[in-house]
Design an enzyme around this catalytic site. Structure first.
Site, short mmCIF file in Angstrom:
data_model
loop_
_atom_site.label_atom_id
_atom_site.label_comp_id
_atom_site.label_asym_id
_atom_site.label_seq_id
_atom_site.Cartn_x
_atom_site.Cartn_y
_atom_site.Cartn_z
N SER A 198 0.85 -1.19 0.00
CA SER A 198 0.00 0.00 0.00
C SER A 198 0.88 1.24 0.00
O SER A 198 1.97 1.25 0.61
CB SER A 198 -0.90 0.01 1.24
OG SER A 198 -1.48 1.29 1.45
N TYR A 224 -1.47 -0.93 10.19
CA TYR A 224 -1.59 -1.28 8.78
C TYR A 224 -0.40 -0.72 7.99
O TYR A 224 0.25 -1.44 7.22
CB TYR A 224 -2.90 -0.71 8.23
CG TYR A 224 -3.16 -0.97 6.77
CD1 TYR A 224 -3.83 -2.12 6.36
CD2 TYR A 224 -2.76 -0.05 5.80
CE1 TYR A 224 -4.08 -2.35 5.01
CE2 TYR A 224 -3.02 -0.27 4.45
CZ TYR A 224 -3.68 -1.41 4.06
OH TYR A 224 -3.92 -1.64 2.73
N THR A 259 -12.32 -0.89 -3.41
CA THR A 259 -12.50 -2.28 -3.03
C THR A 259 -13.47 -2.39 -1.86
O THR A 259 -13.68 -1.43 -1.10
CB THR A 259 -11.16 -2.92 -2.63
OG1 THR A 259 -10.69 -2.28 -1.42
CG2 THR A 259 -10.12 -2.74 -3.73
#
Length: 339
Positions: A198, A224, A259
């Protein structure tokens, strides 16, 4: 309003009949919003070469997190090029529905479903053993499974679930599948491992003082980003480790894609940026390209976005020290050891 913005990338693309100059491309990347959005993809697409139809015939690729979003789009793209694809999912029913959608688009495609929870090291070992028993060779592996947790959760083995899903599970799966990936490598056609990371990793340094995120207040977004940073460094380390086996390892980021995971985990971001988000296919384009195109087979350990190499740090002085990189490798080896 959304329909008007949706048409804008086509206008941008039509105005660009030649590939973007490298400086313009780099500026788009640094500005983030134009580079990561569907506008950036539309601008760069003019310079993309079409992948040859049937170019992946005879190659087997495993894709994790394949039941929706980028994973499902990756499967569709690979199947459309003739690859045999194994969709690795946690929920078989969802996986079978995703498989039917692929077959509706590509009738006769060789697509199968396998169940494995990538965050479970025991399940990774079980699945990898099954693959080694039934496959003479595997030519590609895509680490796409991802999670953005809203609270700290541990796996049955005591690992924070984000770390386990993004780092420990993929590391173990790659090493467990090394024999069949090595068997799939040819003199001019290496096997390929791709980490779907990412752009959020740019916001996080490589931190190994608290890899299980036990200290301080919980921030799912920060964890994350840290684990995505770990993925990029890990891809470089695995590239060195596997080079002698004819296996190349790359990482990439898909930009901002629309998404189900983004809609579910980042509803505010999704609401504000919705008109600019990429489709699943646009986000997965580079993943498919990394598995299918000739160019990435001639390099290893590179970080990609929109089919071009990207820097892994915005500032050179932010690069990880050799000691920090070695510590990440030691962490992965230690935490995935069979006890």
């Amino acid at each position: 309003m959304r329909g008007g913005v949706t048409a804008l990338p086509d206008l941008v693309s039509s105005l660009l009949a030649v590939p973007l100059p490298r400086l313009v491309d780099a500026v788009l990347d640094r500005l983030v919003v134009p580079g990561y959005s569907r506008l950036g993809y539309a601008a760069r697409r003019a310079g993309f070469r079409a992948l040859p139809a049937g170019g992946m015939a005879g190659r087997t690729v495993i894709v994790t997190g394949a039941s929706s979003g980028l994973g499902a789009a990756t499967v569709r793209g690979l199947a459309g090029l003739g690859a045999r694809v194994e969709m690795v999912v946690r929920d078989r029913e969802r996986g079978e529905r995703a498989r039917e959608a692929v077959l509706a688009e590509h009738p006769g495609a060789a697509v199968e479903v396998a169940v494995c929870d990538v965050s479970s090291l025991a399940d990774v070992r079980r699945y990898a053993a099954e693959v080694r028993d039934r496959e003479a060779a595997v030519h590609g592996l895509v680490h796409n499974a991802g999670v953005l947790a809203t609270e700290r959760t541990e796996t049955a083995e005591g690992h924070e679930v984000t770390l386990a899903t993004h780092v420990l599970g993929p590391f173990l799966l790659t090493r467990e599948l090394r024999p069949v990936l090595r068997a799939g490598a040819g003199p001019t056609a290496p096997s390929r491992v791709v980490f779907v990371s990412s752009g959020g990793m740019y916001t996080a340094p490589l931190r190994l003082d608290d890899p299980e995120s036990r200290e301080g207040d919980w921030s799912g977004g920060a964890v994350y980003a840290r684990t995505r940073r770990m993925q990029v460094v890990l891809a470089e380390l695995l590239a060195d480790d596997l080079a002698g086996d004819g296996i190349v390892v790359h990482s990439m980021h898909p930009g901002w894609a629309d998404t189900p995971g983004v809609a579910r985990s980042l509803p505010g971001f999704h609401r504000v940026t919705g008109p600019l988000l990429r489709t699943d296919e646009q986000g997965a384009d580079t993943v498919v390209w990394l598995q299918a195109a000739a160019e990435p087979g001639h390099s290893t350990g590179v970080f990609w976005h929109d089919r071009a190499p990207r820097p892994t740090h915005w500032l050179p002085r932010a690069a990880e020290s050799p000691q920090a990189r070695a510590a990440l490798w030691t962490l992965c080896v230690s935490d995935t050891a069979h006890r």
